[in-house]
Scaffold this motif. Structure first.
Motif, PDB file in Angstrom:
ATOM      1  N   LEU A   5       0.824  -1.204   0.000  1.00  0.00           N
ATOM      2  CA  LEU A   5       0.000   0.000   0.000  1.00  0.00           C
ATOM      3  C   LEU A   5       0.861   1.258   0.000  1.00  0.00           C
ATOM      4  O   LEU A   5       0.570   2.231  -0.701  1.00  0.00           O
ATOM      5  CB  LEU A   5      -0.932   0.005   1.209  1.00  0.00           C
ATOM      6  N   ILE A  45      -9.474   0.921   4.829  1.00  0.00           N
ATOM      7  CA  ILE A  45      -8.800  -0.366   4.641  1.00  0.00           C
ATOM      8  C   ILE A  45      -8.369  -0.953   5.981  1.00  0.00           C
ATOM      9  O   ILE A  45      -8.468  -2.168   6.209  1.00  0.00           O
ATOM     10  CB  ILE A  45      -7.599  -0.202   3.689  1.00  0.00           C
ATOM     11  N   VAL A  96      -8.942  -4.972   0.437  1.00  0.00           N
ATOM     12  CA  VAL A  96      -7.760  -5.313  -0.364  1.00  0.00           C
ATOM     13  C   VAL A  96      -7.482  -6.782  -0.125  1.00  0.00           C
ATOM     14  O   VAL A  96      -6.796  -7.156   0.822  1.00  0.00           O
ATOM     15  CB  VAL A  96      -6.535  -4.456   0.029  1.00  0.00           C
ATOM     16  N   ILE A 156      -3.132  -4.542  -5.892  1.00  0.00           N
ATOM     17  CA  ILE A 156      -3.158  -3.618  -4.756  1.00  0.00           C
ATOM     18  C   ILE A 156      -3.544  -2.210  -5.195  1.00  0.00           C
ATOM     19  O   ILE A 156      -4.375  -1.547  -4.565  1.00  0.00           O
ATOM     20  CB  ILE A 156      -1.791  -3.591  -4.040  1.00  0.00           C
ATOM     21  N   SER A 212      -7.230  -2.040  -6.069  1.00  0.00           N
ATOM     22  CA  SER A 212      -8.051  -2.122  -4.862  1.00  0.00           C
ATOM     23  C   SER A 212      -8.000  -0.825  -4.069  1.00  0.00           C
ATOM     24  O   SER A 212      -9.012  -0.374  -3.515  1.00  0.00           O
ATOM     25  CB  SER A 212      -7.579  -3.282  -3.979  1.00  0.00           C
TER      26      SER A 212
END
Length: 275
Positions: A14, A46, A53, A59, A62
């Motif tokens: 992320l 998240i 995710v 990634i 998402s």
């Protein structure tokens, strides 16, 4: 792999994509603070629900899809605990409310972030055909964008000529082309631009960022687009950071999109913007 290791890997993944989400959010909202509030809200969502995710998923896709779930339901900047105090941001939000829904989002996702139409469809919860239609409508609308005067700060002659050609074809006027910090400051003062398009590293090893900061201190606020091969170096969380950023090597669509977005948020009355 342990749960802790999985969480660490997800966090690292992320973090590597976050600079690009922040770039997109700023281009979409027209301001650093409001864009960053959306990015923070996305990460908070998240953390609260890691299934947003899923393991093995794309990634970046998402992350952007989670962002759009928040963006599409809020309709305005994430609340920072008070009223919007920045006039530029308030005007930007007013203009956003008058745009055709979803066209700018599709345009930025495609031209700036490089997503294909299938990915845009997943991010925005549309069909691929709908995503492509939104993008095409946005590209057509760019022909009606505000015209203005642009200073190009770029030390590579071929790139400067290419940028000149692109923005001139859009109907803008290039006031001048500068190769160094001092050259940029002199030319910016001689012919005041509505927008500055600046490379980061200039011919004499001087900084395009320094040139822009010096010009803004003299000329006042105006939109700036930076061009760099290393966007993550500018999107670090430190202030000030650029709202508009083009990554080298760029495409013509990226330049057109960034210039149109920057002009959209410009407030100079002589460019004919309603405020």
């Amino acid at each position: 792999m342990t749960e802790k290791e999985t969480g660490t890997d997800l966090g690292a993944a992320l973090a590597s994509e976050l600079p690009f989400l922040r770039r997109y959010a700023r281009a979409l909202t027209g301001a650093q603070d409001s864009g960053d509030r959306y990015a923070i809200a996305t990460l908070e969502a998240i953390v609260a629900d890691p299934t947003l995710v899923s393991e093995g998923s794309d990634i970046k896709l998402s992350l952007f899809r989670t962002f759009h779930g928040i963006w599409s339901t809020s309709g305005a900047s994430v609340d920072d605990g008070g009223e919007i105090s920045d006039l530029l941001e308030a005007r930007a939000q007013w203009r956003l409310s008058h745009l055709a829904p979803n066209t700018r989002e599709a345009l930025l996702l495609r031209s700036i972030e490089g997503f294909g139409f299938d990915a845009i469809a997943k991010i925005m919860d549309l069909s691929s055909d709908e995503a492509e239609d939104l993008y095409n409508r946005a590209m057509a609308d760019m022909g009606d964008s505000v015209r203005g005067d642009i200073l190009i700060i770029e030390d590579e002659g071929i790139i400067a000529m290419d940028l000149n050609s692109i923005v001139s074809d859009m109907g803008h006027t290039v006031t001048d082309i500068a190769r160094t910090r001092d050259d940029a400051i002199a030319k910016g003062k001689a012919k005041v631009p509505d927008l500055i398009l600046a490379d980061i590293q200039l011919a004499d090893k001087s900084s395009g960022i320094d040139a822009v900061n010096a010009l803004l201190s003299e000329l006042g606020d105006r939109p700036v687009i930076f061009i760099t091969a290393f966007p993550e170096r500018l999107l670090t969380g430190d202030k000030p950071e650029p709202a508009f950023l083009i990554t080298k090597p760029y495409s013509e669509d990226q330049v057109r999109t960034a210039v149109s977005q920057a002009m959209f948020f410009a407030t100079t009355e002589r460019m004919g913007v309603a405020v």
